[in-house]
Write a protein that holds these residues in place. Sequence first.
Motif, mmCIF file in Angstrom:
data_model
loop_
_atom_site.group_PDB
_atom_site.id
_atom_site.type_symbol
_atom_site.label_atom_id
_atom_site.label_comp_id
_atom_site.label_asym_id
_atom_site.label_seq_id
_atom_site.Cartn_x
_atom_site.Cartn_y
_atom_site.Cartn_z
ATOM 1 N N TRP A 144 0.806 -1.213 0.000
ATOM 2 C CA TRP A 144 0.000 0.000 0.000
ATOM 3 C C TRP A 144 0.843 1.270 0.000
ATOM 4 C CZ3 TRP A 144 -4.801 -0.358 -1.363
ATOM 5 C CH2 TRP A 144 -5.534 -1.503 -1.093
ATOM 6 N N VAL A 251 -15.973 5.342 -3.073
ATOM 7 C CA VAL A 251 -15.470 4.318 -2.154
ATOM 8 C C VAL A 251 -16.610 3.747 -1.320
ATOM 9 C CG1 VAL A 251 -14.022 3.974 -0.110
ATOM 10 C CG2 VAL A 251 -13.103 5.179 -2.080
ATOM 11 N N TYR A 258 -9.870 2.205 -3.609
ATOM 12 C CA TYR A 258 -9.070 3.023 -2.677
ATOM 13 C C TYR A 258 -8.725 4.331 -3.367
ATOM 14 C CZ TYR A 258 -5.160 1.580 -5.606
ATOM 15 O OH TYR A 258 -4.338 1.373 -6.679
ATOM 16 N N TYR A 260 -5.913 8.038 -2.494
ATOM 17 C CA TYR A 260 -4.944 8.690 -1.605
ATOM 18 C C TYR A 260 -5.204 10.196 -1.559
ATOM 19 C CZ TYR A 260 -2.100 4.412 -1.717
ATOM 20 O OH TYR A 260 -1.654 3.122 -1.604
ATOM 21 N N LEU A 269 -5.020 7.353 3.353
ATOM 22 C CA LEU A 269 -5.413 6.275 2.456
ATOM 23 C C LEU A 269 -6.814 5.811 2.843
ATOM 24 C CD1 LEU A 269 -5.004 3.993 0.371
ATOM 25 C CD2 LEU A 269 -3.833 2.689 2.155
ATOM 26 N N PHE A 270 -7.775 5.991 1.932
ATOM 27 C CA PHE A 270 -9.142 5.530 2.134
ATOM 28 C C PHE A 270 -9.305 4.196 1.408
ATOM 29 C CE2 PHE A 270 -9.686 9.991 3.083
ATOM 30 C CZ PHE A 270 -10.653 10.006 4.076
ATOM 31 N N ILE A 271 -9.794 3.163 2.129
ATOM 32 C CA ILE A 271 -9.965 1.823 1.587
ATOM 33 C C ILE A 271 -11.434 1.442 1.694
ATOM 34 C CG2 ILE A 271 -9.286 -0.599 1.775
ATOM 35 C CD1 ILE A 271 -6.713 0.296 3.065
ATOM 36 N N VAL A 275 -11.964 -4.767 1.002
ATOM 37 C CA VAL A 275 -10.557 -4.818 0.626
ATOM 38 C C VAL A 275 -9.746 -5.252 1.844
ATOM 39 C CG1 VAL A 275 -8.598 -3.511 -0.254
ATOM 40 C CG2 VAL A 275 -10.883 -3.047 -1.131
ATOM 41 N N PRO A 281 -15.522 0.425 5.685
ATOM 42 C CA PRO A 281 -14.471 1.281 5.107
ATOM 43 C C PRO A 281 -13.500 1.766 6.175
ATOM 44 C CG PRO A 281 -16.580 2.419 5.131
ATOM 45 C CD PRO A 281 -16.868 0.995 5.474
ATOM 46 N N ALA A 283 -9.811 4.288 6.973
ATOM 47 C CA ALA A 283 -8.948 5.405 6.578
ATOM 48 C C ALA A 283 -7.695 5.349 7.435
ATOM 49 C CB ALA A 283 -9.653 6.744 6.749
ATOM 50 N N ALA A 428 -6.138 8.275 -7.638
ATOM 51 C CA ALA A 428 -7.090 7.169 -7.649
ATOM 52 C C ALA A 428 -6.897 6.343 -8.911
ATOM 53 C CB ALA A 428 -8.527 7.688 -7.575
ATOM 54 N N CYS A 528 -15.490 -2.235 -9.317
ATOM 55 C CA CYS A 528 -14.553 -1.217 -8.818
ATOM 56 C C CYS A 528 -13.458 -0.888 -9.819
ATOM 57 C CB CYS A 528 -13.934 -1.667 -7.498
ATOM 58 S SG CYS A 528 -12.838 -3.090 -7.637
#
Length: 563
Positions: A144, A251, A258, A260, A269-271, A275, A281, A283, A428, A528
């Motif tokens: 990541w 997201v 994900y 950034y 970082l948002f996931i 995942v 979700p 962060a 992204a 996605c």
Amino acid sequence: MNPPSPWKTPNEVMLLHKLKKRKKALQERMRHPSSSVAEEASSQQPINLDFSRILNGDKRKNPFSKNNSEQNKKVKLQSAPVDESNDHTLFALLKLPAKTEKPPQDVDTEKLSTFSNLLQKFTAEHTVVTKVKENKYKHLTIDWALKTKLRLMSTKPFPWTSKLKASEEASGITGFVRCLDTTSSSLDTSPRARFHQTCLYWQHPHLPWVSLYPRSSGRVAATSFMATNEEVKRGLMTEWTESFRSLFQLVRALHCPYFYVLSNTFSVLFIASGVCGAAEPRALVAPTTRGLRHALRQEDVEFTMPLRPENKKKLNTSDEERGKNSSFDSCYDTMDDGRTNDQNCSGDEDDPDEFLSQMGLETAELRKINNAQARVSHTAESSVDRSAESLVVVSGADAQALFNFLLNCKSLVAGSGPLAGVPPTLLAPTAFHGGTLQALKVKENIINSENNRYYSIELRGPILPTTVHTLFNVLKNSTTSQFSATFAHLQPTLAFTWAASKLAEESSKDNEQNQFTKAFNKENLSDCGISDEMLQLFCSSDPGSIKSVDSVKYNSEDDTYTW
């Protein structure tokens, strides 16, 4: 008349020294009169020079040369045999094992391929006891951490040229924007078109005269007109807010895996949920400071710090509980003193400082105690600032609270300096509102080393995790030779991989839930924008699949990776 000074001049000191020296010589002469007379006679004896030897041409002996007899003695001593049987007597007296000659040991020439073992080759007692076995993996790890540079090397040319055909460039862009698999569509399926598709990404904002990745103020030119123009800064911030909101909604809707957010001081970082086995979700924010964490607490944003050591966690927790539950502590103090009172445990209790003042402590002493306590808690809280241990993880509904916090955070945009007024960089793998389609910079090289030719490709720019996997899939399907890759990471984002691995390890303990939700996570993330094979890997909660590596080697014979 002035009294004589006790201090003496240098001339007087030297005169006294000479007098003492003559006195000692006189005393020595009185004790040994015969030796002194002989010394005087020898000192007055004339020097005889042998002129006849000089005239005849005879070589005069050098008085400074070493005596040959002494040198011969030394040579004899060195060449004399040493009785080794006498050496064992000393070991026998000390009850030690006698010295034995070590048999010659074989050297593993295959192991001498590394630099450290090549150095061992020239040591006196070299041996390679064990042979390191490289672990081979069928899948590439998930890293990541963002990369700034990727270098590929192979003995055969790569399927890439700087000048693409019109159809190849169009197919690559179309396949990336529409998230299509070019192998099963009517687009151009050439390796060049697929390679170009892997080099694309989405970014906002995009200012051609400013380098927004990495966010380093020392590498960009000054933007003085933006620092003074309020309309430009307001317009950039408005567009950035819309882009940030669009990405966060994607997201949440599981249409983007994900993205950034890169600011001048920290990265986020948002996931999406599903995942890495996450049920909701998440962060990840790194690095953080005490001020940022305090601001998150004030906004009721709950977070955890998985990389923080246990001893610092306990100290921080005790400080927070002491600050939040001071009334509860005061209630316990009164109970320990035997003064149990229901009013003290109620919500309308007295101030603890007032209670201590009633115990006889003065105001100055209370102030000193409070200042010392605040200093200790401040030091403990700030000990991990701006390091990987300061990473915070926000999950579930608190991710929405973090999103609102970032929208209203004034410190997110620098007020002065080269990046004054420039909002954070959004990166992204899928399209979003206001996103700009950008491509990585590609550079080809040919390296000649020891009569061998190697082909190299260097990629520069924000290299996302999915970019690495897609690139390796394209290369291993289009080439039959081995190749290797080396990465240059963006250092502040390395903590994302370490924290994700630890979170996956904690979530993998519930095996039943993972097996039940894994199929649903993959199905929900089917839109996605990443392939099914890659989605299978990204939805896995195996902590072994998440690792940060500096170099990877692909072996085409058995289709495996080593690192």
